[in-house]
Design a protein around this motif. Structure first.
Motif, PDB file in Angstrom:
ATOM      1  N   LEU A 106      -9.671  27.670  25.965  1.00 21.02           N
ATOM      2  CA  LEU A 106      -8.478  29.076  26.408  1.00 21.02           C
ATOM      3  C   LEU A 106      -8.505  29.939  25.336  1.00 21.02           C
ATOM      4  O   LEU A 106      -8.289  31.179  25.529  1.00 21.02           O
ATOM      5  CB  LEU A 106      -7.651  27.935  26.613  1.00 21.02           C
ATOM      6  CG  LEU A 106      -7.135  27.786  28.501  1.00 21.02           C
ATOM      7  CD1 LEU A 106      -6.040  26.917  28.372  1.00 21.02           C
ATOM      8  CD2 LEU A 106      -7.605  28.247  29.408  1.00 21.02           C
ATOM      9  N   ALA A 107      -8.240  29.509  23.857  1.00 26.78           N
ATOM     10  CA  ALA A 107      -7.410  30.287  23.139  1.00 26.78           C
ATOM     11  C   ALA A 107      -8.180  29.453  21.728  1.00 26.78           C
ATOM     12  O   ALA A 107      -7.828  28.144  21.640  1.00 26.78           O
ATOM     13  CB  ALA A 107      -5.867  30.155  22.514  1.00 26.78           C
ATOM     14  N   SER A 108      -8.422  30.066  20.302  1.00 26.82           N
ATOM     15  CA  SER A 108      -8.696  29.667  19.398  1.00 26.82           C
ATOM     16  C   SER A 108      -7.486  30.522  18.589  1.00 26.82           C
ATOM     17  O   SER A 108      -7.288  31.022  18.466  1.00 26.82           O
ATOM     18  CB  SER A 108      -9.983  29.538  19.028  1.00 26.82           C
ATOM     19  OG  SER A 108     -11.127  29.047  19.584  1.00 26.82           O
ATOM     20  N   GLY A 109      -6.606  29.877  17.252  1.00 27.64           N
ATOM     21  CA  GLY A 109      -5.968  29.605  16.594  1.00 27.64           C
ATOM     22  C   GLY A 109      -6.684  29.846  15.327  1.00 27.64           C
ATOM     23  O   GLY A 109      -7.832  29.687  15.207  1.00 27.64           O
ATOM     24  N   ASP A 127      -8.007  24.395  18.349  1.00 29.31           N
ATOM     25  CA  ASP A 127      -8.393  25.318  19.992  1.00 29.31           C
ATOM     26  C   ASP A 127      -7.697  24.398  20.419  1.00 29.31           C
ATOM     27  O   ASP A 127      -7.256  23.331  20.849  1.00 29.31           O
ATOM     28  CB  ASP A 127      -9.992  24.244  19.382  1.00 29.31           C
ATOM     29  CG  ASP A 127     -10.768  25.328  18.746  1.00 29.31           C
ATOM     30  OD1 ASP A 127     -10.176  26.395  18.002  1.00 29.31           O
ATOM     31  OD2 ASP A 127     -11.346  24.746  18.096  1.00 29.31           O
ATOM     32  N   LEU A 128      -7.422  25.763  21.884  1.00 37.03           N
ATOM     33  CA  LEU A 128      -6.815  25.042  23.388  1.00 37.03           C
ATOM     34  C   LEU A 128      -7.995  25.109  24.187  1.00 37.03           C
ATOM     35  O   LEU A 128      -8.702  25.971  24.090  1.00 37.03           O
ATOM     36  CB  LEU A 128      -5.900  25.587  23.359  1.00 37.03           C
ATOM     37  CG  LEU A 128      -4.492  25.268  24.159  1.00 37.03           C
ATOM     38  CD1 LEU A 128      -4.035  23.793  24.032  1.00 37.03           C
ATOM     39  CD2 LEU A 128      -3.996  26.765  24.446  1.00 37.03           C
ATOM     40  N   TYR A 129      -7.585  23.786  25.086  1.00 35.89           N
ATOM     41  CA  TYR A 129      -8.618  23.560  26.377  1.00 35.89           C
ATOM     42  C   TYR A 129      -7.786  23.285  27.949  1.00 35.89           C
ATOM     43  O   TYR A 129      -6.459  22.953  27.080  1.00 35.89           O
ATOM     44  CB  TYR A 129     -10.112  22.779  25.899  1.00 35.89           C
ATOM     45  CG  TYR A 129     -10.520  22.751  24.859  1.00 35.89           C
ATOM     46  CD1 TYR A 129     -12.105  23.123  25.324  1.00 35.89           C
ATOM     47  CD2 TYR A 129     -10.054  22.721  23.394  1.00 35.89           C
ATOM     48  CE1 TYR A 129     -12.763  23.580  24.561  1.00 35.89           C
ATOM     49  CE2 TYR A 129     -11.348  23.285  22.644  1.00 35.89           C
ATOM     50  CZ  TYR A 129     -12.678  23.330  22.662  1.00 35.89           C
ATOM     51  OH  TYR A 129     -13.425  23.333  21.891  1.00 35.89           O
ATOM     52  N   ALA A 130      -8.230  23.954  28.388  1.00 34.82           N
ATOM     53  CA  ALA A 130      -7.256  22.949  29.942  1.00 34.82           C
ATOM     54  C   ALA A 130      -8.519  22.288  30.495  1.00 34.82           C
ATOM     55  O   ALA A 130      -9.508  22.873  30.841  1.00 34.82           O
ATOM     56  CB  ALA A 130      -7.493  23.899  30.498  1.00 34.82           C
ATOM     57  N   PRO A 131      -7.997  20.826  30.757  1.00 35.40           N
ATOM     58  CA  PRO A 131      -8.596  20.226  31.319  1.00 35.40           C
ATOM     59  C   PRO A 131      -9.141  20.619  33.177  1.00 35.40           C
ATOM     60  O   PRO A 131      -8.230  20.926  33.530  1.00 35.40           O
ATOM     61  CB  PRO A 131      -8.190  19.045  31.755  1.00 35.40           C
ATOM     62  CG  PRO A 131      -6.279  19.124  30.573  1.00 35.40           C
ATOM     63  CD  PRO A 131      -6.827  20.543  30.590  1.00 35.40           C
ATOM     64  N   GLU A 132     -10.283  20.342  33.265  1.00 34.77           N
ATOM     65  CA  GLU A 132     -11.027  20.762  34.839  1.00 34.77           C
ATOM     66  C   GLU A 132      -9.841  20.612  35.999  1.00 34.77           C
ATOM     67  O   GLU A 132      -9.670  18.695  35.372  1.00 34.77           O
ATOM     68  CB  GLU A 132     -12.149  20.694  34.542  1.00 34.77           C
ATOM     69  CG  GLU A 132     -12.958  21.974  33.371  1.00 34.77           C
ATOM     70  CD  GLU A 132     -15.041  21.343  34.085  1.00 34.77           C
ATOM     71  OE1 GLU A 132     -15.156  20.762  35.095  1.00 34.77           O
ATOM     72  OE2 GLU A 132     -14.877  23.447  33.431  1.00 34.77           O
ATOM     73  N   GLY A 133      -9.673  20.508  36.995  1.00 34.03           N
ATOM     74  CA  GLY A 133      -8.847  20.165  38.175  1.00 34.03           C
ATOM     75  C   GLY A 133      -7.559  19.644  37.598  1.00 34.03           C
ATOM     76  O   GLY A 133      -6.842  19.265  38.848  1.00 34.03           O
ATOM     77  N   ARG A 134      -7.019  20.146  36.180  1.00 35.14           N
ATOM     78  CA  ARG A 134      -5.249  19.701  36.128  1.00 35.14           C
ATOM     79  C   ARG A 134      -4.671  20.878  35.488  1.00 35.14           C
ATOM     80  O   ARG A 134      -5.023  22.187  35.397  1.00 35.14           O
ATOM     81  CB  ARG A 134      -5.353  18.746  35.334  1.00 35.14           C
ATOM     82  CG  ARG A 134      -5.628  17.177  35.492  1.00 35.14           C
ATOM     83  CD  ARG A 134      -5.491  16.550  34.501  1.00 35.14           C
ATOM     84  NE  ARG A 134      -4.039  16.047  34.195  1.00 35.14           N
ATOM     85  CZ  ARG A 134      -3.873  15.098  33.675  1.00 35.14           C
ATOM     86  NH1 ARG A 134      -4.060  14.775  32.785  1.00 35.14           N
ATOM     87  NH2 ARG A 134      -2.207  15.085  33.240  1.00 35.14           N
ATOM     88  N   LEU A 136      -5.150  20.519  22.974  1.00 34.68           N
ATOM     89  CA  LEU A 136      -4.670  20.431  21.737  1.00 34.68           C
ATOM     90  C   LEU A 136      -5.698  19.894  21.101  1.00 34.68           C
ATOM     91  O   LEU A 136      -5.394  19.167  20.460  1.00 34.68           O
ATOM     92  CB  LEU A 136      -3.475  20.220  21.403  1.00 34.68           C
ATOM     93  CG  LEU A 136      -3.112  21.415  20.490  1.00 34.68           C
ATOM     94  CD1 LEU A 136      -3.336  23.004  20.308  1.00 34.68           C
ATOM     95  CD2 LEU A 136      -1.821  20.679  19.231  1.00 34.68           C
ATOM     96  N   VAL A 137      -6.652  20.572  20.539  1.00 35.88           N
ATOM     97  CA  VAL A 137      -7.572  20.387  19.445  1.00 35.88           C
ATOM     98  C   VAL A 137      -7.643  20.342  17.870  1.00 35.88           C
ATOM     99  O   VAL A 137      -8.169  21.866  17.779  1.00 35.88           O
ATOM    100  CB  VAL A 137      -9.189  20.087  19.584  1.00 35.88           C
ATOM    101  CG1 VAL A 137      -9.990  19.963  18.606  1.00 35.88           C
ATOM    102  CG2 VAL A 137      -9.580  19.795  20.891  1.00 35.88           C
ATOM    103  N   ALA A 138      -7.211  19.582  16.808  1.00 31.51           N
ATOM    104  CA  ALA A 138      -7.113  20.167  15.103  1.00 31.51           C
ATOM    105  C   ALA A 138      -8.084  20.348  14.670  1.00 31.51           C
ATOM    106  O   ALA A 138      -9.496  19.322  14.736  1.00 31.51           O
ATOM    107  CB  ALA A 138      -6.396  19.664  14.801  1.00 31.51           C
TER     108      ALA A 138
END
Length: 284
Positions: free
Chosen positions: A11-14, A18-25, A31-33
């Motif tokens: 979704l986005a990176s600071g 890095d920010l991700y959305a689980p597929e199907g949810r 939130l990944v550092a």
């Protein structure tokens, strides 16, 4: 900048995360550092190995210290890939408040610069004659408005927080931030650390309450100083990326692309992050 993760949409990176959305949810985010390091609002070309995992471990450790404070962390980790498990958190989707909840126990950094100019920080009037690194009689809430990526956050008075989020939420943000800081400072103090300041972020819950989110009391969002060194008059002996800032100040004028960090600076910085985590968690 971000790596692809099977089953998750980026979704986005600071600067660091890095920010991700689980597929199907639609109720959760990942939130990944990363190991990226930034200074002076620039992401540097040299990572700090292990940094992302240490920041994540610090957030998890601190959240466990505050079971009474609602937070965004989800227990369901079964779907998180092993490749990022040690540096990621599955969290609730929240409507994030546009306020950086900064609490200061010491006058330093940008807060000191504002104090010199105005005699106050974020509208909080302070005693005259304070010097860089002086302890405050009581911690103060000095919020900032979240700027767009690449811009500087803007320190704001509490009245502006009320305008942004409403009176009840503003009061809750201030009270919870001060409570978390005071309790964290006591824990840190018992481990030979002085918590100089911290930045917290909160989202809105469905019932109108506030939820602690993002990183919590990490060495990227907080200033930790060595308490013994401070007592000896050596202020600012820190457990963060100050080594990086000092090296850049001496070797880069801020124009053009930043230089790569020497191996020695990378190693020393990683050691400071690791020492903070060890000091805090060693007693468990």
């Amino acid at each position: 900048m971000s790596a692809a993760i099977a089953g998750f949409a980026h979704l986005a990176s600071g600067k660091v995360r890095d920010l991700y959305a689980p597929e199907g949810r639609d109720d959760a985010l990942l939130l990944v550092a990363s190991d990226r390091v930034s200074a002076y609002d620039v992401v540097l070309p040299t990572p700090i190995p292990g940094k992302g995992a240490m920041l994540t471990a610090l957030t998890r450790w601190w959240l466990a210290r505050f079971p009474d404070v609602p937070n965004a962390l989800l227990d369901d980790e079964s779907s998180v890939p092993d490749a990022v498990r040690d540096r990621s958190m599955l969290v609730r989707r929240l409507d994030m408040h546009p306020v950086e909840c900064v609490v200061r126990g010491v006058v330093t950094g940008s807060g000191y610069a504002e104090y010199v100019e105005r005699g106050s920080i974020s509208g909080v009037r302070l005693p005259q004659g304070l010097q860089e690194g002086d302890l405050l009689p009581e911690p103060i809430f000095t919020p900032a408005f979240k700027a767009a990526q690449g811009d500087h956050d803007e320190n704001i008075a509490f009245d502006r927080v009320v305008e942004l989020v409403g009176g009840p939420a503003a009061e809750a943000l201030r009270a919870t931030s001060l409570d978390v800081f005071r309790r964290a400072a006591e824990v840190a103090g018992a481990r030979g650390l002085l918590l100089a300041d911290t930045k917290l972020e909160f989202g809105a819950a469905g019932d109108g309450g506030i939820v602690l989110a993002d990183e919590v009391l990490t060495s990227d969002s907080s200033r930790y100083w060595d308490a013994d060194a401070y007592a000896e008059g050596r202020r600012g002996v820190s457990f963060d990326k100050q080594i990086v800032r000092d090296w850049l100040r001496a070797h880069w004028d801020g124009t053009g692309a930043p230089p790569r960090l020497p191996d020695e600076v990378v190693a020393r910085t990683a050691d400071r992050y690791r020492e903070l985590l060890d000091r805090l968690a060693a007693a468990d």
